[in-house]
Design a protein around this motif. Structure first.
Motif, PDB file in Angstrom:
ATOM      1  N   ASP A 194     -10.221  -3.912  -3.574  1.00 53.70           N
ATOM      2  CA  ASP A 194      -9.212  -3.435  -4.521  1.00 53.70           C
ATOM      3  C   ASP A 194      -9.814  -3.250  -5.915  1.00 53.70           C
ATOM      4  O   ASP A 194      -9.566  -2.239  -6.589  1.00 53.70           O
ATOM      5  CB  ASP A 194      -8.049  -4.428  -4.596  1.00 53.70           C
TER       6      ASP A 194
ATOM      7  N   TRP B 198      -9.994   0.448  -7.647  1.00 56.51           N
ATOM      8  CA  TRP B 198      -9.227   0.642  -8.877  1.00 56.51           C
ATOM      9  C   TRP B 198     -10.128   0.863 -10.086  1.00 56.51           C
ATOM     10  O   TRP B 198      -9.650   1.249 -11.154  1.00 56.51           O
ATOM     11  CB  TRP B 198      -8.327  -0.573  -9.140  1.00 56.51           C
TER      12      TRP B 198
ATOM     13  N   SER C 136       0.832  -1.210   0.000  1.00 58.64           N
ATOM     14  CA  SER C 136       0.000   0.000   0.000  1.00 58.64           C
ATOM     15  C   SER C 136       0.863   1.256   0.000  1.00 58.64           C
ATOM     16  O   SER C 136       0.527   2.257  -0.649  1.00 58.64           O
ATOM     17  CB  SER C 136      -0.931   0.000   1.212  1.00 58.64           C
TER      18      SER C 136
ATOM     19  N   ARG D 278       0.051  -7.716  -5.257  1.00 57.32           N
ATOM     20  CA  ARG D 278      -0.916  -7.560  -4.171  1.00 57.32           C
ATOM     21  C   ARG D 278      -1.965  -8.679  -4.227  1.00 57.32           C
ATOM     22  O   ARG D 278      -2.346  -9.238  -3.200  1.00 57.32           O
ATOM     23  CB  ARG D 278      -1.578  -6.188  -4.290  1.00 57.32           C
TER      24      ARG D 278
ATOM     25  N   ARG E 134      -0.117  -4.426  -8.693  1.00 56.02           N
ATOM     26  CA  ARG E 134      -1.464  -4.961  -8.498  1.00 56.02           C
ATOM     27  C   ARG E 134      -1.470  -6.485  -8.546  1.00 56.02           C
ATOM     28  O   ARG E 134      -2.212  -7.135  -7.801  1.00 56.02           O
ATOM     29  CB  ARG E 134      -2.417  -4.369  -9.544  1.00 56.02           C
TER      30      ARG E 134
END
Length: 472
Positions: A402, A406, A338, A389, A386
């Motif tokens: 997320d 996004w 993050s 993650r 991404r």
């Protein structure tokens, strides 16, 4: 509840990470497949769970000043109650949007006529509460063993950082995450209550057990196999040389899908032919003699994958009441990723040093040992970040959030979803009428049709609006 298996692990089943074995009519699958209605039992239980916690916190805060006790302890307990209340409003704001902001215990009449506050007001309340609560919470390192699981400065800051990311307040998020990084100086994934686990749900054998074993174990180990990872998640785990996964790569072995792969694939998945808890997991669609055969009729996988993550395979107790393994709510890995995201999206300079302090600290730890990331082009790094993650935090309850923050729901929650590849299968691989044979011999699972502009926020449960029309 947001903090048990249902609100953490199961929530990923509403995303492109997984599928609920119970089928398309599962209320979890319905959250994102285009059929969500206000009578959905998942949103109702999460709503009620949040307001139950909020009511308990309000009741506590209304009366704690009447109790004679040490003022420092009292300040800490007030901060804990405010933290718990703020986290519930965080979830409500992110998934429902505008909801009632209740800061006192309501009478029945008040509760049945309360109005909604705007999402912006709810979020500001969360920001203010977490900022103030952090001041009176101890650092994680100050918690004695007997108090593991109580709120800390790091936990409060981590939720604050989450909300700042969602609000695209990236400069503020950088400063918030910097404070956590200053407090936590090691990365250790061995001890479930180490500094790596900033905030976790604490489960206790027999008294407050973790029911995930019963729900997610494969049939051969006595479980119900509800959690079925999807192929769209599996293919994000690249090869050990750092290259992206490809079915056409000579590194891919369909007979042993973990071979040459990012080690986290084997830590996360069960796949055909692997071992689990001393047994061979046989889910091949042609093997009708296996209890874990990939079909649409057995109490077994619907994707050709199962879940290994979260489990101690040496466990031999009762699956429903005997497992006490904790489930992380916030891990230090999330904080590092993050922080990098906030730096990237704020437009701050990118450097190899920054990558080594964040994403590479995760990738190069001994249990993973993947090649470090060196990409510094902003758009390319965004996609790498991404993906990292997604695979690092798979089934930890963050994927849907997320996706929504996004704005990629139209890309990843629409269309066909597939399972594992079985090139030697002689069957149909569950292909619907009119579908041509898949070039990679993947099992077909389902379709999603996320309604853009509709499904981003959940409806307030029908059971609530029937009582109080002000909530419609």
């Amino acid at each position: 509840d947001w903090w048990n298996c249902g609100g953490i692990v199961f929530l990923d089943l509403a995303t492109d990470n997984g599928y609920d074995r119970r089928g398309d009519n599962s209320t979890i699958n319905r959250l994102t497949d285009g059929t969500l209605l206000p009578n959905n039992s998942v949103i109702e239980s999460l709503w009620k769970g949040s307001y139950r916690r909020i009511t308990l916190a309000n009741d506590f805060l209304a009366h704690i000043d009447n109790v004679p006790m040490d003022e420092n302890k009292k300040a800490r307990m007030k901060a804990e109650a405010r933290f718990l209340r703020a986290t519930q409003y965080f979830y409500l704001s992110q998934y429902f949007g505008a909801v009632p902001l209740v800061e006192k215990v309501l009478t029945s009449e008040e509760a049945n006529t309360v109005h909604k506050d705007s999402k912006e007001n709810i979020e500001q309340f969360v920001l203010d509460e977490l900022t103030e609560a952090t001041n009176d919470l101890p650092r994680q390192s100050e918690l004695p063993t007997s108090e593991i699981g109580r709120a800390t400065k790091q936990a409060s800051l981590a939720f604050l950082g989450r909300l700042q990311l969602a609000r695209k307040e990236f400069k503020d998020a950088i400063e918030t995450y910097k404070q956590i990084i200053d407090y936590v100086t090691i990365f250790n994934d061995v001890n479930e209550n180490s500094a790596e686990n900033i905030f976790s749900s604490q489960f206790i054998t027999l008294k407050a057990p973790n029911f995930l074993t019963q729900h997610a174990y494969p049939a051969i180990a006595g479980g119900w196999h509800f959690i079925n990872p999807l192929e769209s998640l599996a293919v994000d785990y690249g090869f050990t040389d750092g290259s992206m996964f490809s079915y056409d790569s000579p590194l891919f072995n369909p007979k042993n899908m973990a071979e040459n792969r990012d080690p986290r694939f084997a830590y996360t998945f069960l796949w055909d032919g692997c071992s689990f808890a001393g047994e061979i997991y046989d889910c091949h669609p042609d093997h009708s003699n296996s209890v874990d055969q990939l079909t649409v009729s057995k109490q077994a996988t619907r994707t050709g994958y199962g879940l290994r993550k979260f489990f101690n395979e040496q466990f031999s107790g009762d699956l429903g009441t005997g497992y006490g393994g904790n489930i992380p709510i916030i891990r230090y890995a999330e904080v590092l990723l993050s922080y990098l995201e906030a730096k990237l999206e704020a437009g701050d300079p990118l450097s190899q040093e920054l990558l080594d302090e964040t994403i590479n600290k995760i990738r190069t730890r001994p249990s993973v040992n993947m090649p470090p990331i060196t990409e510094l082009r902003r758009d390319a790094l965004r996609q790498i970040l991404r993906r990292e993650r997604r695979i690092e935090l798979a089934f930890e309850g963050l994927r849907l959030w997320d996706i929504l923050r996004w704005g990629i729901q139209g890309e990843v929650l629409v269309g066909d979803f597939w399972g594992a590849s079985f090139p030697d299968s002689q069957g149909s691989l569950n292909l619907p009428n009119g579908y041509e044979k898949d070039p990679y011999s993947r099992w077909w699972v389902t379709k999603k049709n996320f309604r853009i502009g509709v499904d981003e926020l959940w409806p307030i449960p029908e059971s609530e609006t029937n009582i109080n029309p002000n909530l419609k």
